[in-house]
Design an enzyme around this catalytic site. Structure first.
Site, PDB file in Angstrom:
ATOM      1  N   LYS A   1       6.837   5.231   7.360  1.00  0.00           N
ATOM      2  CA  LYS A   1       6.401   4.295   8.414  1.00  0.00           C
ATOM      3  C   LYS A   1       7.621   3.678   9.097  1.00  0.00           C
ATOM      4  O   LYS A   1       8.523   3.181   8.425  1.00  0.00           O
ATOM      5  CB  LYS A   1       5.544   3.176   7.802  1.00  0.00           C
TER       6      LYS A   1
ATOM      7  N   ASP B   1      -6.511  -5.782  -1.953  1.00  0.00           N
ATOM      8  CA  ASP B   1      -5.145  -6.143  -2.375  1.00  0.00           C
ATOM      9  C   ASP B   1      -5.159  -7.112  -3.550  1.00  0.00           C
ATOM     10  O   ASP B   1      -4.239  -7.124  -4.365  1.00  0.00           O
ATOM     11  CB  ASP B   1      -4.370  -6.705  -1.184  1.00  0.00           C
TER      12      ASP B   1
ATOM     13  N   TYR C   1       3.268   0.309  14.186  1.00  0.00           N
ATOM     14  CA  TYR C   1       4.090   1.253  13.453  1.00  0.00           C
ATOM     15  C   TYR C   1       3.653   2.696  13.614  1.00  0.00           C
ATOM     16  O   TYR C   1       2.497   2.971  13.902  1.00  0.00           O
ATOM     17  CB  TYR C   1       4.162   0.885  11.969  1.00  0.00           C
TER      18      TYR C   1
ATOM     19  N   HIS D   1       0.809  -1.214   0.000  1.00  0.00           N
ATOM     20  CA  HIS D   1       0.000   0.000   0.000  1.00  0.00           C
ATOM     21  C   HIS D   1       0.844   1.265   0.000  1.00  0.00           C
ATOM     22  O   HIS D   1       1.898   1.314   0.621  1.00  0.00           O
ATOM     23  CB  HIS D   1      -0.881   0.033   1.254  1.00  0.00           C
TER      24      HIS D   1
HETATM   25  C1  T46 Z   1      -4.487   1.751   7.426  1.00  0.00           C
HETATM   26  C2  T46 Z   1      -5.704   2.201   8.178  1.00  0.00           C
HETATM   27  C3  T46 Z   1      -6.894   1.507   8.128  1.00  0.00           C
HETATM   28  N1  T46 Z   1      -7.983   1.954   8.814  1.00  0.00           N
HETATM   29  C4  T46 Z   1      -9.213   1.157   8.749  1.00  0.00           C
HETATM   30  C5  T46 Z   1      -9.775   1.022   7.351  1.00  0.00           C
HETATM   31  C6  T46 Z   1     -10.378  -0.355   7.340  1.00  0.00           C
HETATM   32  O1  T46 Z   1     -11.728  -0.305   7.785  1.00  0.00           O
HETATM   33  C7  T46 Z   1      -9.567  -1.142   8.366  1.00  0.00           C
HETATM   34  C8  T46 Z   1      -8.553  -2.061   7.735  1.00  0.00           C
HETATM   35  O2  T46 Z   1      -7.832  -1.297   6.774  1.00  0.00           O
HETATM   36  P1  T46 Z   1      -6.848  -2.018   5.754  1.00  0.00           P
HETATM   37  O3  T46 Z   1      -7.468  -3.297   5.277  1.00  0.00           O
HETATM   38  O4  T46 Z   1      -6.434  -0.997   4.733  1.00  0.00           O
HETATM   39  O5  T46 Z   1      -5.620  -2.366   6.709  1.00  0.00           O
HETATM   40  P2  T46 Z   1      -4.179  -2.894   6.207  1.00  0.00           P
HETATM   41  O6  T46 Z   1      -4.348  -3.847   5.079  1.00  0.00           O
HETATM   42  O7  T46 Z   1      -3.459  -3.311   7.417  1.00  0.00           O
HETATM   43  O8  T46 Z   1      -3.515  -1.573   5.648  1.00  0.00           O
HETATM   44  C9  T46 Z   1      -2.195  -1.229   6.003  1.00  0.00           C
HETATM   45  O9  T46 Z   1      -1.378  -2.170   5.382  1.00  0.00           O
HETATM   46  C10 T46 Z   1      -0.056  -1.827   5.043  1.00  0.00           C
HETATM   47  C11 T46 Z   1       0.858  -2.830   5.697  1.00  0.00           C
HETATM   48  C12 T46 Z   1       0.374  -0.453   5.317  1.00  0.00           C
HETATM   49  O10 T46 Z   1       1.566  -0.157   5.286  1.00  0.00           O
HETATM   50  C13 T46 Z   1      -0.598   0.604   5.565  1.00  0.00           C
HETATM   51  O11 T46 Z   1      -0.351   1.208   6.829  1.00  0.00           O
HETATM   52  C14 T46 Z   1      -1.997   0.182   5.529  1.00  0.00           C
HETATM   53  O12 T46 Z   1      -2.447   0.302   4.193  1.00  0.00           O
HETATM   54  O13 T46 Z   1      -8.887  -0.160   9.166  1.00  0.00           O
HETATM   55  C15 T46 Z   1      -7.939   3.097   9.587  1.00  0.00           C
HETATM   56  O14 T46 Z   1      -8.940   3.481  10.205  1.00  0.00           O
HETATM   57  N2  T46 Z   1      -6.771   3.817   9.651  1.00  0.00           N
HETATM   58  C16 T46 Z   1      -5.647   3.413   8.980  1.00  0.00           C
HETATM   59  O15 T46 Z   1      -4.593   4.090   9.079  1.00  0.00           O
END
Ligand code: T46
Length: 194
Positions: free
Chosen positions: A70, A171, A130, A61
């Protein structure tokens, strides 16, 4: 704290000193001076914490606006962490640096703004924490495909006995570097991809 350069300039691996005694351990997990003494001025504004089971791959991402630096680490389990250089003007554009992060080694990986980031969980579960240098900006967040052949990341899937990683729907829909000219046509402030 020992700071190690990686295969990509600007991506750093911090190895903090761990103090063990009969009670357990202590380590410093962040000092602003780790950055300022290297001429890096960042303001960390958001901390995140995620938990994932074995085989989950979160990423790759990055936010085309409010690009986030990060400082990442693992507090439980073991992950293979990856940063992909998305800065169009960088000599290492499209290249990646990787680090094994675990509760055992307690290393921290610095992923600067302008990099796509993701990790694969190799242990039964992993807790990932992080610090970010800008706020979450979902409107501009994009996913680069974990298996992009142009980037060619050597994910240790077989080590974890996995054929495929477990991905979120977002993804699975990630774009490929060479099929996304529209993504790459907009310059972001600072020459970042977008
Ligand atoms: C990233 C993020 C997500 N959210 C909420 C949005 C979704 O409802 C839920 C899961 O989000 P997501 O599926 O995008 O989470 P990850 O797949 O862990 O995303 C992260 O994955 C990779 C490893 C990264 O480096 C980024 O920090 C980030 O994109 O958390 C938030 O409320 N705030 C946030 O900063």
């Amino acid at each position: 704290m020992d700071c190690q350069e990686t295969t990509i300039a600007d991506v750093l691996l911090f190895k903090p000193r761990v103090f063990g005694d009969e009670r357990g351990f202590f380590l410093e997990t962040f000092r602003e001076s780790w950055f300022s003494e290297r001429g890096l001025e960042y303001n960390f504004v958001q901390d995140n914490h995620s938990s994932s089971s074995k085989g989950v791959l979160r990423g790759l991402h990055y936010q085309m606006e409010q690009t986030q630096g990060k400082l990442v680490r693992v507090v439980r389990g073991d992950v293979f962490d990856v940063a992909v250089d998305m800065r169009r003007d960088s000599p290492t554009f499209g290249k990646y640096a990787a680090a094994r992060l675990s509760e055992e080694n307690k290393h921290l990986f610095w992923v600067p703004p302008g990099f796509a980031h993701g990790f694969l969980v190799l242990s039964d579960m992993a807790e990932f924490v992080y610090k970010c240098t800008d706020y979450y900006h979902p409107e501009s967040e994009v996913s680069l495909r974990w298996d992009d052949p142009t980037v060619g990341i050597d994910w240790p899937l077989s080590e974890a006995g996995l054929e495929e990683p477990s991905l979120s729907a977002k993804d699975k829909e990630g774009f490929l570097l060479d099929q996304a000219p529209s993504f790459l046509s907009r310059e972001l402030s600072g020459g970042l991809i977008g």
